[in-house]
Write an enzyme that holds these catalytic residues in place. Sequence first.
Site, PDB file in Angstrom:
ATOM      1  CG  ASN A  87      -2.300   0.547   0.879  1.00 42.62           C
ATOM      2  OD1 ASN A  87      -2.401   1.626   0.320  1.00 42.62           O
ATOM      3  ND2 ASN A  87      -3.347  -0.181   1.233  1.00 42.62           N
ATOM      4  CG  HIS A 117      23.360   6.303  12.262  1.00 39.12           C
ATOM      5  ND1 HIS A 117      24.153   6.916  11.326  1.00 39.12           N
ATOM      6  CD2 HIS A 117      22.077   6.458  11.833  1.00 39.12           C
ATOM      7  CE1 HIS A 117      23.399   7.434  10.378  1.00 39.12           C
ATOM      8  NE2 HIS A 117      22.130   7.164  10.664  1.00 39.12           N
ATOM      9  CB  THR A 165      13.152  -4.809  18.432  1.00 36.82           C
ATOM     10  OG1 THR A 165      12.515  -5.470  19.528  1.00 36.82           O
ATOM     11  CG2 THR A 165      12.682  -3.361  18.342  1.00 36.82           C
ATOM     12  CE  LYS A 166      13.968  -8.808  22.250  1.00 38.17           C
ATOM     13  NZ  LYS A 166      13.692  -8.989  23.598  1.00 38.17           N
TER      14      LYS A 166
END
Length: 184
Positions: A87, A117, A165-166
């Site tokens: 989308n 970073h 995040t996992k």
Amino acid sequence: MKDIFERDLSGEMVSMDEPEFDNLYGVIQNAQKLIHKLNTQELSPEEIRALMAELTGKPFDATNTILPPFYVDFGRNINFGKHFFMNTACTFMDRGGIEIGDHVFIGPRVCLTTTNHDFNPYNRRTTFSKPIVIKDRVWICINATICPGVTIGQNSIIAAGAVVTKNVPLMSLWGAIRPKSLSI
């Protein structure tokens, strides 16, 4: 010795201060020109496929659909499966590689980012990347963010607004609620 493209894709630290960074930045600039064309011109499905093939350097299957605008930083490290639907207003930062399986649906404003970073505040011009892998028949709902190094298991759903995040196991519902197994 690996060039900057190999180092970047393999997750090694890459500094914007390296002389070779200009080569990497050249690909980024080209991707921005192509994405500008995608996002500002009225294009046929065939023209969109051709543009996506030029962006990624690989064929873009006729079963795939992208609703612009679409934002990407690099383009060359995305692999799309078949029967893919995305989308509007999604962002892919693919320097670390994004692998998308078949029959994947991505909702509006989804962000897939593979680059981060350096955590050292005095070295923030240095980046490192980790791939994102999205297995077959995954649905990523509106405004979800998928972080570097994540694999989303087959048939899973990522809830609206989730920050992943996992790794997500196959057949899971993942989001603001506790992860849950799906049954079909």
